[in-house]
Design a protein around this motif. Structure first.
Motif, PDB file in Angstrom:
ATOM      1  N   ARG A  58      31.826  29.291  37.246  1.00  0.00           N
ATOM      2  CA  ARG A  58      31.039  29.981  38.153  1.00  0.00           C
ATOM      3  C   ARG A  58      30.996  32.095  38.547  1.00  0.00           C
ATOM      4  N   TRP A  59      29.536  31.933  38.413  1.00  0.00           N
ATOM      5  CA  TRP A  59      29.482  34.082  38.263  1.00  0.00           C
ATOM      6  C   TRP A  59      30.514  34.195  39.026  1.00  0.00           C
ATOM      7  N   ASP A  60      31.084  35.326  39.388  1.00  0.00           N
ATOM      8  CA  ASP A  60      32.082  36.329  39.976  1.00  0.00           C
ATOM      9  C   ASP A  60      32.308  37.502  39.196  1.00  0.00           C
ATOM     10  N   ALA A  61      31.363  38.055  39.521  1.00  0.00           N
ATOM     11  CA  ALA A  61      31.946  39.774  39.364  1.00  0.00           C
ATOM     12  C   ALA A  61      32.702  40.367  39.790  1.00  0.00           C
ATOM     13  N   ASP A  62      32.690  40.247  40.842  1.00  0.00           N
ATOM     14  CA  ASP A  62      34.397  40.883  41.397  1.00  0.00           C
ATOM     15  C   ASP A  62      35.426  40.761  41.114  1.00  0.00           C
ATOM     16  N   ASN A  63      35.968  39.657  40.367  1.00  0.00           N
ATOM     17  CA  ASN A  63      37.030  39.175  39.862  1.00  0.00           C
ATOM     18  C   ASN A  63      36.581  38.664  38.049  1.00  0.00           C
ATOM     19  N   GLY A  64      35.230  39.397  37.817  1.00  0.00           N
ATOM     20  CA  GLY A  64      35.022  39.852  36.407  1.00  0.00           C
ATOM     21  C   GLY A  64      35.432  38.354  35.309  1.00  0.00           C
TER      22      GLY A  64
ATOM     23  N   ARG B 258      35.564  28.780  39.829  1.00  0.00           N
ATOM     24  CA  ARG B 258      35.280  29.938  38.386  1.00  0.00           C
ATOM     25  C   ARG B 258      35.717  29.319  36.736  1.00  0.00           C
ATOM     26  N   LYS B 259      36.363  29.157  36.950  1.00  0.00           N
ATOM     27  CA  LYS B 259      37.116  29.366  35.292  1.00  0.00           C
ATOM     28  C   LYS B 259      37.369  27.461  35.313  1.00  0.00           C
TER      29      LYS B 259
END
Length: 206
Positions: A124-130, A148-149
């Motif tokens: 899942r995309w998580d821009a805050d955590n790169g 997320r991964k």
């Protein structure tokens, strides 16, 4: 001495008429030999050509023309070319779509995710955590059961594999046991992959 042409009597070089018959004497002057560049006279001797000149045929390869291959060599070259072509087909093409993951259940059924590299991450995309997965299931995972991964699809040694990355809710293939994180599982065309609560179908593009 000068020989008289009429009677054959030998006369002195200074005589103009024959002492015997009185006939006029004709002096013969030898032609002057050719002179060299140094100004001195030299004798030119011409060598006659050989009666039977022998000519040696040049080798075909000496002029840069490759030797003609035999049938066995041609067949071997064709076999090698065929093997190279087969290897090119089997070799992974990193910039082309060579497989897909297709959602099988829910409102997003039929949604395809192309696999275009030797390693494609699922999550899942998580821009805050790169975290920027290649296959982003964030919009299709309302309950956030996908980590997320979560997992990744690998292509190694001509085989596709799926590997769990230590996800919270696990990864399953064909309703089997939960995959052990870090241990890739070999995939076949048509296998079902479950990540969290999202059902995916693995399809090889032919």
């Amino acid at each position: 001495m000068i020989k008289c042409q009429a009677c054959g009597t030998q006369n002195l070089d200074t005589s103009q008429f024959c002492d015997e018959c009185g006939d006029a004497l004709i002096k013969y002057e030898a032609p002057n030999p050719p002179k060299s560049d140094t100004g001195t006279s030299e004798t030119v001797i011409e060598t006659p050509p050989p009666e039977n000149p022998v000519f040696q045929a040049a080798s075909v390869t000496s002029v840069g023309v490759p030797p003609v291959q035999g049938k066995d060599e041609e067949a071997e070259a064709e076999d090698d070319a065929g093997d190279d072509e087969a290897n090119d087909i089997d070799r992974f093409k990193p910039h082309g779509v060579h497989a897909n993951l297709v959602i099988e259940r829910g409102q997003a059924i039929g949604t395809e995710f192309p696999i275009t590299s030797e390693e494609s991450n699922i999550g899942r995309w998580d821009a805050d955590n790169g975290v920027f997965p290649d296959i982003d299931l964030d919009a299709h995972d309302a309950e956030a059961k996908v980590s997320r991964k979560h997992a990744r699809i690998l292509f190694k040694n001509g085989q596709y594999m799926v590997e769990d990355l230590g996800s919270t809710n696990g990864t399953f293939v064909n309703r089997g046991r939960r995959l052990i994180p870090g241990n890739p599982h070999i995939l076949s065309d048509g296998d079902e992959i479950i990540v969290g609560k999202t059902f995916l179908r693995f399809q090889v593009v032919k």
